[in-house]
Motif scaffolding. Structure first.
Motif, PDB file in Angstrom:
ATOM      1  N   TRP A   1       8.106   8.882   3.898  1.00 41.37           N
ATOM      2  CA  TRP A   1       9.024   9.537   2.979  1.00 41.37           C
ATOM      3  C   TRP A   1       8.650  11.002   2.829  1.00 41.37           C
ATOM      4  CZ3 TRP A   1      12.562   6.016   0.819  1.00 41.37           C
ATOM      5  CH2 TRP A   1      12.229   4.676   0.932  1.00 41.37           C
ATOM      6  N   THR A   2       9.659  11.850   2.673  1.00 43.42           N
ATOM      7  CA  THR A   2       9.445  13.242   2.319  1.00 43.42           C
ATOM      8  C   THR A   2       9.483  13.370   0.800  1.00 43.42           C
ATOM      9  OG1 THR A   2      10.434  14.057   4.364  1.00 43.42           O
ATOM     10  CG2 THR A   2      10.306  15.599   2.524  1.00 43.42           C
ATOM     11  N   VAL A   3       8.451  13.976   0.231  1.00 44.36           N
ATOM     12  CA  VAL A   3       8.384  14.194  -1.210  1.00 44.36           C
ATOM     13  C   VAL A   3       8.868  15.615  -1.480  1.00 44.36           C
ATOM     14  CG1 VAL A   3       6.926  14.132  -3.266  1.00 44.36           C
ATOM     15  CG2 VAL A   3       6.388  12.661  -1.311  1.00 44.36           C
TER      16      VAL A   3
ATOM     17  N   LYS B   1       4.240  14.329   1.985  1.00 46.89           N
ATOM     18  CA  LYS B   1       4.743  13.080   2.556  1.00 46.89           C
ATOM     19  C   LYS B   1       4.112  11.901   1.821  1.00 46.89           C
ATOM     20  CE  LYS B   1       6.607  15.363   6.113  1.00 46.89           C
ATOM     21  NZ  LYS B   1       8.066  15.486   6.333  1.00 46.89           N
ATOM     22  N   LEU B   2       4.803  10.775   1.878  1.00 44.07           N
ATOM     23  CA  LEU B   2       4.296   9.521   1.320  1.00 44.07           C
ATOM     24  C   LEU B   2       4.566   8.427   2.330  1.00 44.07           C
ATOM     25  CD1 LEU B   2       3.201   7.903  -1.211  1.00 44.07           C
ATOM     26  CD2 LEU B   2       5.608   7.486  -1.762  1.00 44.07           C
ATOM     27  N   VAL B   3       3.562   7.617   2.616  1.00 46.20           N
ATOM     28  CA  VAL B   3       3.757   6.456   3.473  1.00 46.20           C
ATOM     29  C   VAL B   3       3.607   5.208   2.620  1.00 46.20           C
ATOM     30  CG1 VAL B   3       1.351   6.266   4.220  1.00 46.20           C
ATOM     31  CG2 VAL B   3       3.159   5.405   5.692  1.00 46.20           C
TER      32      VAL B   3
ATOM     33  N   ALA C   1      12.913  11.038   0.117  1.00 45.61           N
ATOM     34  CA  ALA C   1      13.910  10.879   1.178  1.00 45.61           C
ATOM     35  C   ALA C   1      13.219  10.235   2.363  1.00 45.61           C
ATOM     36  CB  ALA C   1      14.511  12.226   1.564  1.00 45.61           C
ATOM     37  N   LYS C   2      13.745   9.100   2.850  1.00 44.61           N
ATOM     38  CA  LYS C   2      13.101   8.406   3.962  1.00 44.61           C
ATOM     39  C   LYS C   2      13.222   9.239   5.231  1.00 44.61           C
ATOM     40  CE  LYS C   2      13.684   3.934   4.441  1.00 44.61           C
ATOM     41  NZ  LYS C   2      14.241   2.633   4.851  1.00 44.61           N
ATOM     42  N   GLU C   3      12.086   9.435   5.890  1.00 42.32           N
ATOM     43  CA  GLU C   3      12.045  10.232   7.115  1.00 42.32           C
ATOM     44  C   GLU C   3      12.147   9.357   8.348  1.00 42.32           C
ATOM     45  OE1 GLU C   3       8.903  13.390   9.022  1.00 42.32           O
ATOM     46  OE2 GLU C   3       9.443  13.590   6.901  1.00 42.32           O
ATOM     47  N   HIS C   4      11.280   8.326   8.455  1.00 44.95           N
ATOM     48  CA  HIS C   4      11.432   7.370   9.548  1.00 44.95           C
ATOM     49  C   HIS C   4      10.655   6.086   9.283  1.00 44.95           C
ATOM     50  CE1 HIS C   4       7.939   9.748  11.375  1.00 44.95           C
ATOM     51  NE2 HIS C   4       7.461   8.536  11.325  1.00 44.95           N
ATOM     52  N   ASP C   5      10.936   5.105  10.132  1.00 45.30           N
ATOM     53  CA  ASP C   5      10.350   3.774  10.062  1.00 45.30           C
ATOM     54  C   ASP C   5       9.407   3.632  11.241  1.00 45.30           C
ATOM     55  OD1 ASP C   5       9.714   1.099  10.084  1.00 45.30           O
ATOM     56  OD2 ASP C   5      11.774   0.373   9.961  1.00 45.30           O
ATOM     57  N   PHE C   6       8.129   3.348  10.958  1.00 43.94           N
ATOM     58  CA  PHE C   6       7.156   3.218  12.037  1.00 43.94           C
ATOM     59  C   PHE C   6       7.321   1.914  12.815  1.00 43.94           C
ATOM     60  CE2 PHE C   6       4.993   6.343   9.426  1.00 43.94           C
ATOM     61  CZ  PHE C   6       4.378   7.157  10.353  1.00 43.94           C
ATOM     62  N   GLY C   7       7.948   0.920  12.226  1.00 46.27           N
ATOM     63  CA  GLY C   7       8.080  -0.360  12.898  1.00 46.27           C
ATOM     64  C   GLY C   7       7.126  -1.412  12.374  1.00 46.27           C
ATOM     65  N   GLY C   8       5.963  -1.020  11.906  1.00 47.67           N
ATOM     66  CA  GLY C   8       5.045  -1.949  11.254  1.00 47.67           C
ATOM     67  C   GLY C   8       4.333  -2.890  12.202  1.00 47.67           C
TER      68      GLY C   8
ATOM     69  N   SER D   1       0.834  -1.196   0.000  1.00 44.09           N
ATOM     70  CA  SER D   1       0.000   0.000   0.000  1.00 44.09           C
ATOM     71  C   SER D   1       0.869   1.246   0.000  1.00 44.09           C
ATOM     72  CB  SER D   1      -0.908   0.006   1.243  1.00 44.09           C
ATOM     73  OG  SER D   1      -1.796   1.101   1.230  1.00 44.09           O
ATOM     74  N   VAL D   2       0.418   2.288  -0.707  1.00 45.13           N
ATOM     75  CA  VAL D   2       1.062   3.602  -0.705  1.00 45.13           C
ATOM     76  C   VAL D   2      -0.025   4.663  -0.571  1.00 45.13           C
ATOM     77  CG1 VAL D   2       3.125   2.976  -2.028  1.00 45.13           C
ATOM     78  CG2 VAL D   2       1.047   3.656  -3.239  1.00 45.13           C
ATOM     79  N   GLN D   3       0.274   5.750   0.178  1.00 44.96           N
ATOM     80  CA  GLN D   3      -0.680   6.845   0.318  1.00 44.96           C
ATOM     81  C   GLN D   3       0.076   8.146   0.568  1.00 44.96           C
ATOM     82  OE1 GLN D   3      -3.989   7.217  -0.007  1.00 44.96           O
ATOM     83  NE2 GLN D   3      -4.255   5.064  -0.595  1.00 44.96           N
ATOM     84  N   PHE D   4      -0.364   9.216  -0.086  1.00 45.03           N
ATOM     85  CA  PHE D   4       0.191  10.546   0.138  1.00 45.03           C
ATOM     86  C   PHE D   4      -0.536  11.228   1.295  1.00 45.03           C
ATOM     87  CE2 PHE D   4       1.526   9.916  -4.257  1.00 45.03           C
ATOM     88  CZ  PHE D   4       2.792  10.503  -4.280  1.00 45.03           C
ATOM     89  N   SER D   5       0.184  12.112   1.975  1.00 47.42           N
ATOM     90  CA  SER D   5      -0.423  12.930   3.020  1.00 47.42           C
ATOM     91  C   SER D   5      -1.355  13.954   2.387  1.00 47.42           C
ATOM     92  CB  SER D   5       0.666  13.634   3.831  1.00 47.42           C
ATOM     93  OG  SER D   5       1.436  14.480   2.994  1.00 47.42           O
ATOM     94  N   PRO D   6      -2.268  14.533   3.169  1.00 50.58           N
ATOM     95  CA  PRO D   6      -3.220  15.503   2.599  1.00 50.58           C
ATOM     96  C   PRO D   6      -2.562  16.701   1.926  1.00 50.58           C
ATOM     97  CG  PRO D   6      -3.975  14.766   4.739  1.00 50.58           C
ATOM     98  CD  PRO D   6      -2.600  14.209   4.566  1.00 50.58           C
TER      99      PRO D   6
END
Length: 356
Positions: free
Chosen positions: A249-251, A232-234, A258-265, A223-228
């Motif tokens: 990710w920062t768009v 950002k992209l998750v 550019a990867k911003e952080h890892d949520f852990g999943g 799954s991929v989704q952009f922030s409002p």
């Protein structure tokens, strides 16, 4: 309905016995993680697994892999079946998307993408062009994108059959099958996730791939989704040695990532993600649990584990208060972040026959 609660290092989990459709309250954070509580229960898709959920106003549009069409569910939980093409029941629905302003609901059906009028239930247009089952679909106010295998087609979004033309773009993705698609709310970008963990972002002006990561994840992107705000992209992935992964990710300018952080999943694969309308929260679903994360930090605000396998999730567009999931047993679950009013205490007993 009875619950079993277990407090562990990741917070509180709640199991519900005999539930068909759960609606949960997520209490607002007061220094600790919000907790989820059940609201109401109701069945939906009897024909099998929910293939996708997406809100259309205050109603929930959902499709099932054995359904004869799309189902609209009201905020009160009442279903309204939309008429679909007769062949839908034999092939089922694979994915669902909505175009709010255009008033249409789209679904991946066999080799095509079908479009229904959300008000009347009438089918408007069927988009053809793939030579295999469509697995993912996404739309903006201007474009419709759909994938089948490694083929990615983009059409101009037209509501009339007489205006529907051939695909505007036809991409053969070099990094494997496309499993997830999402347009940025601004309409400027289209993101595509692939089976090999790849992540590609196109600019819709000129339709060029500005970011192409061959191994963004260690397993297939689900799954991929952009922030409002489209900044950002998750992205989420399936199972890996450490479970599913969820990256933010920062768009930046011209769609570079550019990867911003890892949520852990999740402990297992993350199946779908959704941003809240304010951009404050990211919701994810996986095997047996739905997690609500804060987008600004890698920690989860709250999660619930229920006796179902959630496969789809969506926030209502009116705010961060309502989200819904669909599961493998054909059930829908709706959640809210609104705190229920406290139950008033009972009146005191009368004294010497006189009410106090």
């Amino acid at each position: 309905l009875q619950f079993l609660y277990l407090i562990g290092p990741r917070g509180m989990r709640a199991w519900a016995a005999g539930a068909v459709l759960l609606v949960l309250h997520v209490l607002p954070a007061t220094g600790t993680a919000p907790e989820m509580a059940e609201m109401w229960v109701s069945p939906r898709h009897d024909a099998g697994e929910v293939a996708g959920v997406s809100y259309f106003g205050d109603r929930l549009a959902s499709g099932g892999k054995g359904d004869p069409g799309i189902v609209l569910t009201s905020g009160a939980g009442d279903p309204v079946a939309l008429a679909g093409d007769p062949f839908v029941g034999s092939v089922g629905v694979k994915a669902v998307a909505v175009a709010q302003e255009e008033g249409v609901i789209l679904a991946a059906v066999g080799w095509s993408v079908a479009m229904w009028d959300a008000a009347t239930g009438e089918e408007r247009v069927a988009y053809w062009g793939h030579l295999g089952d469509v697995e993912a679909v996404a739309c903006s106010s201007s474009y419709l994108a759909a994938s089948a295998g490694s083929s990615l087609l983009v059409w101009k979004l037209n509501l009339s059959p007489s205006q529907r033309g051939p695909p505007l773009m036809n991409f053969s993705m070099p990094l494997g099958e496309v499993t997830s698609l999402a347009f940025a709310p601004s309409g400027a970008y289209l993101a595509a996730g692939g089976t090999g963990g790849s992540l590609t972002v196109f600019e819709t002006v000129g339709w060029t791939a500005k970011a192409r990561l061959t191994a963004a994840h260690g397993a297939g992107v689900t799954s991929v989704q952009f922030s409002p705000d489209s900044a950002k992209l998750v992205s989420a992935s399936g199972e890996s040695p450490n479970g599913g992964s969820l990256f933010l990710w920062t768009v930046s300018a011209h769609a570079s990532l550019a990867k911003e952080h890892d949520f852990g999943g999740h402990a297992q694969e993350v199946l779908e993600v959704a941003w809240s309308p304010s951009g404050e929260y990211v919701a994810t679903v996986g095997h047996g649990e739905a997690l609500l994360w804060t987008a600004a930090a890698p920690g989860a605000l709250a999660y619930v584990t229920a006796p179902h396998h959630a496969v789809a999730v969506a926030f209502a567009p009116q705010g961060d208060q309502v989200l819904a999931t669909g599961d493998r047993e054909g059930r829908l679950r709706q959640f809210t972040t609104v705190t229920p009013p406290p139950t008033p205490p009972p009146p005191p007993p009368p004294v010497n026959g006189v009410d106090l």
